[in-house]
Scaffold this active site. Structure first.
Site, mmCIF file in Angstrom:
data_model
loop_
_atom_site.group_PDB
_atom_site.id
_atom_site.type_symbol
_atom_site.label_atom_id
_atom_site.label_comp_id
_atom_site.label_asym_id
_atom_site.label_seq_id
_atom_site.Cartn_x
_atom_site.Cartn_y
_atom_site.Cartn_z
ATOM 1 N N ASP A 89 -30.880 16.644 25.331
ATOM 2 C CA ASP A 89 -30.907 17.834 26.399
ATOM 3 C C ASP A 89 -31.503 17.524 27.413
ATOM 4 O OD1 ASP A 89 -29.205 20.098 26.100
ATOM 5 O OD2 ASP A 89 -30.341 21.000 24.473
ATOM 6 N N GLU A 187 -20.673 27.524 24.468
ATOM 7 C CA GLU A 187 -21.365 28.408 23.393
ATOM 8 C C GLU A 187 -21.069 29.862 23.508
ATOM 9 O OE1 GLU A 187 -25.646 27.387 23.406
ATOM 10 O OE2 GLU A 187 -25.997 29.164 22.164
HETATM 11 O O1 KIV Z 1 -30.409 23.231 22.576
HETATM 12 C C1 KIV Z 1 -29.680 22.865 21.604
HETATM 13 O O2 KIV Z 1 -29.899 22.797 20.343
HETATM 14 C C2 KIV Z 1 -28.237 23.421 21.904
HETATM 15 C C3 KIV Z 1 -27.390 23.647 20.853
HETATM 16 C C4 KIV Z 1 -27.544 24.892 20.221
HETATM 17 C C5 KIV Z 1 -25.853 23.624 21.423
HETATM 18 O O3 KIV Z 1 -27.835 23.407 22.993
#
Ligand code: KIV
Length: 263
Positions: A89, A187
């Site tokens: 991320d 989501e």
């Molecule tokens: O940060 C995360 O784990 C996510 C998932 C919930 C899709 O974005």
């Protein structure tokens, strides 16, 4: 430096899975022990999500997660993964313009060992996605409920629930695909809208709280093990039913692949 060196599952394989109607199983992980367990169980994608702000660090949102946090946890995961594709991320405000997006995505790949980066996207991010993609950085674009916008949204609510916002999400999805996104993650949107998006694009669409018609599913690891500190969302299933962690993870993969999860 990252110790990630494998190729494992590739974007092409994920696309083939979509084309062959084989569901894609994904979970989050943040450390080497769980990454190895998921990898051995045959998980297609491991996401080093900024959800670590909540499940690892105990915060109320993902907003405080830093580049250093994600790089550290990506290194832990990538060092123990030989099969699963590792996505990292991009933290809050680490992609607010093209230069910062390029700089930080490069760090996630070079220092962390990520094979793809994920960012929360609206139409505004199409240029950033295009630039990353042009530079050889694979991108997963996260649409619908975008947890980094929690303070703007005022809560974790479903998105795309009226005709205008549903249309906007559909248009954004195709724009992000055209910009070069390799995967979409949707989501908390209505299942019918998730199905429409999945039909409208030619790249894998992974859902969370978005019904069964996406190409794959993702959940937070701690949620499926029933050990999340705090509340879990209603779409979560606890797979720890008198079994080992290994069996719980395998049962999750089995149910995603067979279409038994989500109901
Ligand atoms: O940060 C995360 O784990 C996510 C998932 C919930 C899709 O974005």
């Amino acid at each position: 430096m990252s110790s990630q060196s494998h190729l494992g599952i590739t974007i092409k394989q994920l696309k083939n899975m979509r084309d062959n109607n084989e569901k894609i199983a994904c979970l989050t992980a943040y450390d080497a022990a769980f990454a190895k367990l998921l990898d051995h169980a045959g998980m297609d994608i491991i996401l080093v999500g900024d959800s670590l702000g909540m499940v690892i660090q105990g915060h109320a949102s993902t907003v405080s997660v830093t580049m250093e946090d994600i790089i550290y946890h990506t290194m832990c995961v990538a060092s123990s993964t030989t099969h699963s594709l590792v996505i990292s991320d991009m933290p809050f405000m680490s992609y607010s313009n093209i230069d910062s997006a390029l700089h930080n995505a490069t760090r996630l790949m070079q220092e962390g060992g990520a094979q793809m980066v994920k960012l929360e996207a609206t139409q505004r991010q199409t240029e950033i996605v295009a630039e990353l993609s042009e530079c050889g950085i694979p991108v997963c674009a996260h649409l619908g409920l975008r947890p980094q916008y929690i303070h703007k949204l005022g809560g974790y609510h479903s998105q795309g629930t009226d005709a205008d916002s549903a249309k906007e999400l559909l248009l954004t999805s195709t724009a992000l695909e055209q910009a070069g996104a390799d995967i979409l993650l949707v989501e908390c949107i209505p299942s019918q809208l998730a199905a429409e998006i999945t039909k409208a694009v030619n790249i894998p669409v992974i859902g969370i709280g978005a019904g069964k018609d996406c190409d794959g599913q993702i959940l937070v690891l701690q949620d499926i093990l029933g050990i999340t500190p705090g509340k879990t969302p209603p779409f979560v299933k606890n797979y720890m039913q008198n079994c080992s962690i290994q069996e719980a993870v395998k049962n999750y993969i089995k149910e995603v692949k067979s279409g038994a999860f989500p109901v």
